[in-house]
Design an enzyme around this catalytic site. Structure first.
Site, PDB file in Angstrom:
ATOM      1  CB  CYS A   1      -3.932   9.788  22.095  1.00  9.79           C
ATOM      2  SG  CYS A   1      -2.980  10.968  21.093  1.00  9.79           S
TER       3      CYS A   1
ATOM      4  CD  GLN B   1      -0.545   4.380  25.452  1.00 13.08           C
ATOM      5  OE1 GLN B   1       0.039   5.237  24.799  1.00 13.08           O
ATOM      6  NE2 GLN B   1      -1.295   4.643  26.502  1.00 13.08           N
TER       7      GLN B   1
ATOM      8  N   PRO C   1       2.839   6.746  29.680  1.00 15.69           N
ATOM      9  CG  PRO C   1       1.227   5.837  28.279  1.00 15.69           C
ATOM     10  CD  PRO C   1       1.610   5.991  29.714  1.00 15.69           C
ATOM     11  CG  MET C   2       4.902  11.229  29.175  1.00 18.53           C
ATOM     12  SD  MET C   2       5.996  12.175  30.234  1.00 18.53           S
ATOM     13  CE  MET C   2       7.281  10.973  30.556  1.00 18.53           C
ATOM     14  CB  VAL C   3       3.926  11.921  22.350  1.00 22.19           C
ATOM     15  CG1 VAL C   3       4.406  12.068  20.915  1.00 22.19           C
ATOM     16  CG2 VAL C   3       2.492  11.438  22.398  1.00 22.19           C
TER      17      VAL C   3
END
Length: 155
Positions: free
Chosen positions: A116, A87, A33-35
């Site tokens: 995070c 997520q 997962p990447m913002v």
């Protein structure tokens, strides 16, 4: 669903052309997962380039549960986006369980963000701040397992 069975299914669905001689095992290519980047179009592009498993960006469970607008803007998938893991970010077991129930038909796994490091996430008691609260993480995992039959990961 048994996590080992899940990864076996991922490996069975991939083309058999790739075998890395150095390790004598096939690699599973996972897009973490990447913002702001892990939305559907990016995940589909990653699949085009060989990704076996993708994750959504972190979705805040409380907002996801309370707002249809948040659900529509934060979560989208289609049949070409399989398998996908959603997520969630939260520090509330009930909210996480409710969010998992809302996506159970569309994803192949649930992930709890425990990594995070952003200041706002730490201040809100989610993400990496959960590392200091193993009992709460355990409660969240139990709540999800009670409500849905999907593999669950923690990152």
């Amino acid at each position: 669903m048994d996590p080992d069975h899940f990864l076996s299914k991922v490996l069975q669905q991939r083309p058999k052309t790739e075998n890395h001689d150095r390790y004598k095992v096939p690699f599973v290519k996972i897009v973490a997962p990447m913002v702001r980047y892990s939305k559907l179009p990016f995940r589909l592009l990653c699949r085009r380039w060989g990704a076996d498993l993708t994750f959504t960006p972190m979705i805040i469970a409380e907002g996801f549960n309370r707002s249809a607008h948040a659900r529509d803007s934060d979560f989208s998938t289609n049949l070409d986006d399989q398998p996908v893991v959603v997520q969630f970010g939260t520090n509330n077991p009930v909210e996480l369980g409710m969010a998992a129930e809302k996506v159970v038909k569309y994803v192949q796994g649930i992930d709890l963000n425990c990594g995070c490091p952003q200041r706002w996430a730490m201040k809100d008691g989610i993400g990496a701040s959960l590392i200091r609260r193993p009992d709460l993480v355990s409660d969240m995992v139990k709540e999800v397992r009670k409500r849905v039959d999907l593999p669950m990961s923690i990152k």
